[in-house]
Design a protein around this motif. Sequence first.
Motif, PDB file in Angstrom:
ATOM      1  N   LEU A  72      33.368  -3.125 -60.598  1.00 23.82           N
ATOM      2  CA  LEU A  72      31.974  -3.609 -60.594  1.00 23.82           C
ATOM      3  C   LEU A  72      31.562  -3.928 -59.133  1.00 23.82           C
ATOM      4  N   ASP A  73      32.514  -4.540 -58.352  1.00 24.65           N
ATOM      5  CA  ASP A  73      32.076  -4.974 -57.092  1.00 24.65           C
ATOM      6  C   ASP A  73      31.523  -3.877 -56.131  1.00 24.65           C
ATOM      7  N   LYS A  74      32.181  -2.688 -56.386  1.00 20.24           N
ATOM      8  CA  LYS A  74      31.736  -1.305 -55.679  1.00 20.24           C
ATOM      9  C   LYS A  74      30.562  -0.862 -56.216  1.00 20.24           C
ATOM     10  N   LEU A  75      30.133  -1.009 -57.641  1.00 22.29           N
ATOM     11  CA  LEU A  75      28.965  -0.753 -57.804  1.00 22.29           C
ATOM     12  C   LEU A  75      27.946  -1.608 -57.506  1.00 22.29           C
ATOM     13  N   ASN A  76      28.124  -2.339 -57.204  1.00 24.23           N
ATOM     14  CA  ASN A  76      27.283  -3.756 -56.693  1.00 24.23           C
ATOM     15  C   ASN A  76      26.954  -3.336 -55.345  1.00 24.23           C
ATOM     16  N   ASP A  77      27.969  -3.068 -54.510  1.00 25.83           N
ATOM     17  CA  ASP A  77      27.865  -2.537 -53.107  1.00 25.83           C
ATOM     18  C   ASP A  77      27.049  -1.427 -52.827  1.00 25.83           C
ATOM     19  N   GLU A  78      27.165  -0.301 -53.981  1.00 21.76           N
ATOM     20  CA  GLU A  78      26.359   0.926 -53.596  1.00 21.76           C
ATOM     21  C   GLU A  78      25.035   0.637 -53.871  1.00 21.76           C
ATOM     22  N   LEU A  79      24.591  -0.387 -54.754  1.00 20.57           N
ATOM     23  CA  LEU A  79      23.256  -0.617 -55.143  1.00 20.57           C
ATOM     24  C   LEU A  79      22.579  -1.370 -53.971  1.00 20.57           C
ATOM     25  N   LYS A  80      23.413  -2.046 -53.081  1.00 21.69           N
ATOM     26  CA  LYS A  80      22.901  -2.552 -51.949  1.00 21.69           C
ATOM     27  C   LYS A  80      22.374  -1.542 -50.836  1.00 21.69           C
ATOM     28  N   GLU A  81      22.926  -0.585 -50.847  1.00 25.66           N
ATOM     29  CA  GLU A  81      22.819   0.412 -49.808  1.00 25.66           C
ATOM     30  C   GLU A  81      21.365   0.695 -49.734  1.00 25.66           C
ATOM     31  N   PRO A  82      20.806   0.788 -48.484  1.00 19.13           N
ATOM     32  CA  PRO A  82      19.323   1.243 -48.192  1.00 19.13           C
ATOM     33  C   PRO A  82      18.904   2.340 -49.117  1.00 19.13           C
ATOM     34  N   ASN A  83      17.645   2.457 -49.477  1.00 18.80           N
ATOM     35  CA  ASN A  83      17.123   3.503 -50.319  1.00 18.80           C
ATOM     36  C   ASN A  83      17.769   4.063 -51.569  1.00 18.80           C
ATOM     37  N   GLU A  95      18.037   2.892 -55.293  1.00 18.23           N
ATOM     38  CA  GLU A  95      17.431   2.138 -56.523  1.00 18.23           C
ATOM     39  C   GLU A  95      18.377   2.036 -57.898  1.00 18.23           C
ATOM     40  N   SER A  96      19.051   2.956 -57.951  1.00 17.41           N
ATOM     41  CA  SER A  96      20.106   3.082 -58.874  1.00 17.41           C
ATOM     42  C   SER A  96      21.124   4.010 -58.969  1.00 17.41           C
ATOM     43  N   ILE A  97      22.097   3.878 -59.727  1.00 17.38           N
ATOM     44  CA  ILE A  97      23.381   4.924 -59.778  1.00 17.38           C
ATOM     45  C   ILE A  97      23.307   5.683 -60.991  1.00 17.38           C
ATOM     46  N   ASP A  98      23.097   6.915 -60.774  1.00 19.51           N
ATOM     47  CA  ASP A  98      23.253   7.931 -61.991  1.00 19.51           C
ATOM     48  C   ASP A  98      24.399   8.228 -62.437  1.00 19.51           C
ATOM     49  N   LEU A  99      24.614   8.132 -64.018  1.00 18.23           N
ATOM     50  CA  LEU A  99      25.886   8.407 -64.514  1.00 18.23           C
ATOM     51  C   LEU A  99      25.676   9.611 -65.573  1.00 18.23           C
ATOM     52  N   PRO A 100      26.131  10.671 -65.273  1.00 19.81           N
ATOM     53  CA  PRO A 100      25.900  11.697 -66.095  1.00 19.81           C
ATOM     54  C   PRO A 100      26.736  11.511 -67.511  1.00 19.81           C
ATOM     55  N   ILE A 101      26.091  11.836 -68.562  1.00 18.24           N
ATOM     56  CA  ILE A 101      26.953  11.700 -69.817  1.00 18.24           C
ATOM     57  C   ILE A 101      27.109  13.418 -70.326  1.00 18.24           C
ATOM     58  N   ASN A 102      28.647  13.739 -70.071  1.00 19.57           N
ATOM     59  CA  ASN A 102      28.498  15.040 -70.599  1.00 19.57           C
ATOM     60  C   ASN A 102      29.099  15.400 -71.946  1.00 19.57           C
ATOM     61  N   ASN A 103      29.480  16.565 -72.225  1.00 21.44           N
ATOM     62  CA  ASN A 103      30.035  16.885 -73.734  1.00 21.44           C
ATOM     63  C   ASN A 103      29.258  16.656 -74.796  1.00 21.44           C
ATOM     64  N   THR A 146      22.409  -4.196 -65.533  1.00 18.98           N
ATOM     65  CA  THR A 146      21.323  -3.578 -66.071  1.00 18.98           C
ATOM     66  C   THR A 146      21.171  -2.168 -65.954  1.00 18.98           C
ATOM     67  N   SER A 147      20.896  -1.550 -67.227  1.00 13.27           N
ATOM     68  CA  SER A 147      21.175  -0.115 -67.457  1.00 13.27           C
ATOM     69  C   SER A 147      19.970   0.522 -67.886  1.00 13.27           C
ATOM     70  N   THR A 148      19.501   1.502 -67.609  1.00 12.93           N
ATOM     71  CA  THR A 148      18.372   2.608 -68.360  1.00 12.93           C
ATOM     72  C   THR A 148      19.109   3.493 -68.800  1.00 12.93           C
ATOM     73  N   ILE A 149      18.898   3.799 -70.077  1.00 11.87           N
ATOM     74  CA  ILE A 149      19.562   5.053 -70.683  1.00 11.87           C
ATOM     75  C   ILE A 149      18.210   6.027 -71.368  1.00 11.87           C
ATOM     76  N   THR A 150      18.418   7.141 -70.801  1.00 11.78           N
ATOM     77  CA  THR A 150      17.332   8.049 -71.238  1.00 11.78           C
ATOM     78  C   THR A 150      17.845   9.056 -72.099  1.00 11.78           C
ATOM     79  N   SER A 151      17.240   9.617 -73.240  1.00 11.46           N
ATOM     80  CA  SER A 151      17.775  10.753 -74.064  1.00 11.46           C
ATOM     81  C   SER A 151      16.466  11.764 -74.157  1.00 11.46           C
TER      82      SER A 151
END
Length: 180
Positions: free
Chosen positions: A78-89, A91-99, A126-131
């Motif tokens: 979770l700390d790594k996710l937090n650090d990734e979101l602080k990178e410049p430009n 806004e979010s981290i995409d997590l593809p849902i497979n199968n 906080t997450s946004t899920i789109t189907s």
Amino acid sequence: MKSKNLYFAKSQQGIATVLTVALVGIVLIVSIAGTAYYLRAKQYAVASNHALIQEQANAWLGVEILQQYLSKLDKNDLDKLNDELKEPNRESIDLPINNLPDNIAITAKIDNVKKPMSESEPYTVTSTITSRNTISKSASTVQVVYEVKYGAMIGTSNPSPLPNSGISAINIYTDVGVSG
């Protein structure tokens, strides 16, 4: 006042009947066309509503899949996710849902990870899920806020059934806004 030309008066007697029949025919055609248009519009509305309900169910499936994904993460992840979101430009981290079937695409974006101030407070994700469904051309989006607290208790006396997690199924603390 009598007409002086009796032939002219007798020749016009059938035109009123023809005009009345034509007017009734036009009214019937307009009524039938209006009814057909109304029924077709209702059919489109019902089909659209059906597709939207299915996509809302798929979006909530994505909520559950992301909840299971978060339950497998530890504090360092979770700390790594937090650090990734602080990178410049970033806004979010995409997590593809497979199968999933070919016509259904569920995407989850982690928008924010709030690190707790103390050990007793939870992480807030906080997450946004789109189907999206390509066949019915429908889509549904849900924004979810997860509270991830490790070693927490769900309810009053039962420990969490999820490994390394105390994530409850759903907790609503304020007003829920639903729109579509």
